[in-house]
Write a protein that holds these residues in place. Structure first.
Motif, PDB file in Angstrom:
ATOM      1  N   SER A 330      36.718  61.948  74.547  1.00 41.88           N
ATOM      2  CA  SER A 330      36.802  60.492  74.760  1.00 41.88           C
ATOM      3  C   SER A 330      35.604  59.799  74.129  1.00 41.88           C
ATOM      4  O   SER A 330      35.723  58.720  73.543  1.00 41.88           O
ATOM      5  N   MET A 331      34.427  60.439  74.269  1.00 39.87           N
ATOM      6  CA  MET A 331      33.214  59.871  73.673  1.00 39.87           C
ATOM      7  C   MET A 331      33.335  59.809  72.153  1.00 39.87           C
ATOM      8  O   MET A 331      32.966  58.819  71.524  1.00 39.87           O
ATOM      9  N   LEU A 332      33.871  60.870  71.575  1.00 36.77           N
ATOM     10  CA  LEU A 332      34.035  60.921  70.115  1.00 36.77           C
ATOM     11  C   LEU A 332      34.938  59.783  69.644  1.00 36.77           C
ATOM     12  O   LEU A 332      34.588  59.043  68.712  1.00 36.77           O
ATOM     13  N   ILE A 333      36.067  59.617  70.319  1.00 33.61           N
ATOM     14  CA  ILE A 333      36.998  58.543  69.939  1.00 33.61           C
ATOM     15  C   ILE A 333      36.305  57.186  70.084  1.00 33.61           C
ATOM     16  O   ILE A 333      36.379  56.322  69.209  1.00 33.61           O
ATOM     17  N   MET A 334      35.583  57.024  71.191  1.00 30.44           N
ATOM     18  CA  MET A 334      34.922  55.748  71.437  1.00 30.44           C
ATOM     19  C   MET A 334      33.866  55.449  70.365  1.00 30.44           C
ATOM     20  O   MET A 334      33.768  54.339  69.870  1.00 30.44           O
ATOM     21  N   TRP A 335      33.097  56.459  69.974  1.00 34.24           N
ATOM     22  CA  TRP A 335      32.033  56.225  68.975  1.00 34.24           C
ATOM     23  C   TRP A 335      32.610  55.978  67.590  1.00 34.24           C
ATOM     24  O   TRP A 335      32.017  55.227  66.800  1.00 34.24           O
ATOM     25  N   ILE A 336      33.746  56.575  67.271  1.00 39.60           N
ATOM     26  CA  ILE A 336      34.391  56.259  65.987  1.00 39.60           C
ATOM     27  C   ILE A 336      34.809  54.778  65.998  1.00 39.60           C
ATOM     28  O   ILE A 336      34.605  54.050  65.025  1.00 39.60           O
ATOM     29  N   ILE A 337      35.345  54.329  67.136  1.00 35.97           N
ATOM     30  CA  ILE A 337      35.744  52.915  67.252  1.00 35.97           C
ATOM     31  C   ILE A 337      34.517  52.002  67.142  1.00 35.97           C
ATOM     32  O   ILE A 337      34.544  50.985  66.448  1.00 35.97           O
ATOM     33  N   HIS A 342      31.724  47.965  63.781  1.00 33.58           N
ATOM     34  CA  HIS A 342      30.545  47.381  63.122  1.00 33.58           C
ATOM     35  C   HIS A 342      30.815  47.030  61.665  1.00 33.58           C
ATOM     36  O   HIS A 342      30.115  46.189  61.092  1.00 33.58           O
ATOM     37  N   GLY A 343      31.775  47.686  61.028  1.00 30.57           N
ATOM     38  CA  GLY A 343      32.073  47.341  59.640  1.00 30.57           C
ATOM     39  C   GLY A 343      33.107  48.280  59.053  1.00 30.57           C
ATOM     40  O   GLY A 343      33.200  49.443  59.452  1.00 30.57           O
ATOM     41  N   GLY A 344      33.874  47.746  58.099  1.00 32.22           N
ATOM     42  CA  GLY A 344      34.946  48.545  57.509  1.00 32.22           C
ATOM     43  C   GLY A 344      34.473  49.425  56.376  1.00 32.22           C
ATOM     44  O   GLY A 344      34.924  49.289  55.246  1.00 32.22           O
ATOM     45  N   ALA A 345      33.526  50.308  56.654  1.00 31.96           N
ATOM     46  CA  ALA A 345      33.045  51.242  55.622  1.00 31.96           C
ATOM     47  C   ALA A 345      32.632  52.543  56.291  1.00 31.96           C
ATOM     48  O   ALA A 345      32.277  52.559  57.479  1.00 31.96           O
ATOM     49  N   TYR A 346      32.671  53.628  55.524  1.00 28.25           N
ATOM     50  CA  TYR A 346      32.317  54.929  56.102  1.00 28.25           C
ATOM     51  C   TYR A 346      30.873  54.979  56.595  1.00 28.25           C
ATOM     52  O   TYR A 346      30.554  55.715  57.523  1.00 28.25           O
ATOM     53  N   THR A 347      29.996  54.208  55.931  1.00 28.16           N
ATOM     54  CA  THR A 347      28.589  54.215  56.362  1.00 28.16           C
ATOM     55  C   THR A 347      28.482  53.809  57.832  1.00 28.16           C
ATOM     56  O   THR A 347      27.686  54.363  58.582  1.00 28.16           O
ATOM     57  N   PHE A 348      29.291  52.822  58.234  1.00 31.36           N
ATOM     58  CA  PHE A 348      29.255  52.374  59.633  1.00 31.36           C
ATOM     59  C   PHE A 348      29.884  53.430  60.547  1.00 31.36           C
ATOM     60  O   PHE A 348      29.355  53.707  61.627  1.00 31.36           O
ATOM     61  N   ILE A 349      31.020  53.978  60.104  1.00 30.39           N
ATOM     62  CA  ILE A 349      31.712  54.949  60.964  1.00 30.39           C
ATOM     63  C   ILE A 349      30.813  56.174  61.184  1.00 30.39           C
ATOM     64  O   ILE A 349      30.716  56.687  62.304  1.00 30.39           O
ATOM     65  N   ILE A 350      30.101  56.574  60.137  1.00 26.14           N
ATOM     66  CA  ILE A 350      29.211  57.739  60.285  1.00 26.14           C
ATOM     67  C   ILE A 350      27.899  57.346  60.967  1.00 26.14           C
ATOM     68  O   ILE A 350      27.513  57.923  61.978  1.00 26.14           O
TER      69      ILE A 350
END
Lengths: 370, 80
Positions: A330-337, A342-350
């Protein structure tokens, strides 16, 4: 409209003056007019008007439909429809290029020459905030926490209350909603407190954040010409630049609201004095964390799927693992969200998502086992 | 089911979730009274109680119930 610009200052002074000379009953209309001006000032276009209506109209209509169907299947249908419309638009506006970039990368990997062209999306200021706020509004009605707003213009004010559109905090209808429409008298104490808070915010942004920015930009622009000490210094300075900018904006927002008489929830609580990463995130952008916890993390953890997973883990690995696995997932899913928000780019997702999850995951593993 | 019986079964669930055989909950017990009762364990506890009593709490109740007494009120109202 920049929060530290003279234009914004003038806008706020005029709004507050008109607000307090208007009879209490109609004060909310002044806030609505100011919010609409703020919302469309830099970006008045038929597309942006439609974008706002795509959130407002379903929130209003479905909110009223959900009432009376709290926690029922029928209510859930309306709720899911609302979430799909609001979230669908947000994803379309913010993440189209991310999907195209991913498709291009896959094409490159598969030696396919075709590359998609990126698209320009003209999205309205604050859309990431008010989309989530209105999803929260619908969920709260579904859960029976609040009643829907009957006046569409009041609903529009809740969605677009101008101070919170740039940096939050996230508001909830059951706590802040009614304060917006109540009407207030000018109070000397709250005026002074609000002004001091605004000044602090301006000081944080103009004096600390922007000065640090000069140093950070110089080092980041020519990393290879600086020594290790400068680079570490710039990384730390960037953290402080980010914090003073964000919390300074929140101070200005809280100050304006305090003068008007509207109490907003605090968004920071000395995050850099935290002892752990978990504590840091609990004290940073508090209202986003609370929103995610109530509307994503808890429902995920309590979902039948997670509970089935817990059961399976219990049978195979024992009780302790059964508790942890659904929590980590659940934490993993939440942190990906969080990262994607924060922004539509991989830099933000990572950077803002997966990396933070990893820190918290390691922290929990180490704390539990050592 | 009487209130006493609900408390008896609740104690069993609490002891199992928090691995502490000495736990005895009462009307006023809150998360402050049990060391490991944080927001994560709260969800585990809620799910275990739902399984024990064959009922469901809604998310509003999950996030707003103030003490075990309120929890028991909800359980009794659901199971009759």
């Amino acid at each position: 409209m920049n929060l530290t610009s003279l234009l914004f200052l003038g806008f706020v002074i005029i709004t507050i003056c008109i607000y307090f000379i208007t009879p209490k009953k109609f004060q909310w209309i002044i806030l609505l007019i100011s919010s609409v001006i703020f919302l469309f000032y830099d970006n008045l276009h038929i597309n942006t008007i439609i974008q706002a209506l795509i959130v407002l109209i379903p929130s209003y209509i479905l909110g009223r439909k959900i009432e009376g169907h709290s926690n029922t299947k029928q209510g859930k249908k309306f709720l899911i429809l609302g979430i799909i419309i609001i979230l669908g638009q947000l994803i379309y506006l913010k993440y189209t290029n991310l999907f195209l970039e991913t498709a291009n990368n896959i094409n490159t990997l598969l030696h396919i020459e075709y590359q998609f062209e990126f698209v320009q999306r003209n999205s309205l200021i604050g859309i990431s905030y008010y989309s989530l706020i209105m999803i929260g509004y619908l969920v709260d009605i579904y859960r029976g926490t609040c009643k829907p707003e009957k006046n569409i213009f009041k609903c529009a004010l809740f969605m677009s209350y101008f101070p919170i559109l740039t940096s939050g905090p996230f508001i909830r209808y059951d706590s802040v909603g009614k304060e917006l429409y109540e009407g207030h008298k000018l109070n000397y104490n709250t005026l002074c407190r609000g002004l001091v808070r605004i000044l602090w915010g301006v000081f944080k942004i103009l004096v600390i954040s922007q000065r640090l920015g000069i140093f950070v930009d110089a080092v980041y622009a020519n990393v290879y010409t600086f020594t290790f000490v400068f680079i570490i210094g710039a990384v730390l300075a960037f953290t402080m630049q980010l914090y003073t900018n964000f919390s300074g904006s929140i101070d200005i927002i809280m100050g304006i609201s305090e003068i008007i008489g509207i109490k907003l929830p605090e968004n920071f609580n000395l995050p850099f004095f935290s002892r752990t990463i978990t504590e840091l995130w609990r004290n940073w952008h508090i209202t986003l964390g609370a929103w995610l916890k109530d509307y994503i993390f808890y429902p995920l953890l309590k979902s039948d799927e997670m509970q089935d997973l817990a059961k399976e883990c219990k049978e195979k690995f024992g009780k302790k693992v059964a508790k942890k696995v659904p929590m980590y997932l659940s934490m993993l899913i939440m942190w990906i969200i969080i990262g994607a928000w924060h922004g539509g780019a991989y830099t933000f997702i990572i950077g803002s998502g997966l990396l933070q999850f990893l820190f918290m995951f390691l922290e929990d593993i180490l704390r539990t086992n050592f | 089911m009487s209130r006493e019986e609900v408390f008896e079964r609740l104690n069993k669930v609490f002891r199992d979730i928090f691995d502490d055989k000495s736990i005895m909950v009462n009307e006023e017990t809150t998360s402050n009274d049990i060391e490991d009762w944080d927001s994560l364990e709260h969800i585990n506890l809620i799910v275990a109680i739902e399984q024990e009593f064959g009922m469901k709490f809604n998310m509003h109740e999950v996030t707003t119930m103030k003490n075990v007494g309120e929890m028991v009120d909800i359980i009794i109202s659901r199971i009759g």
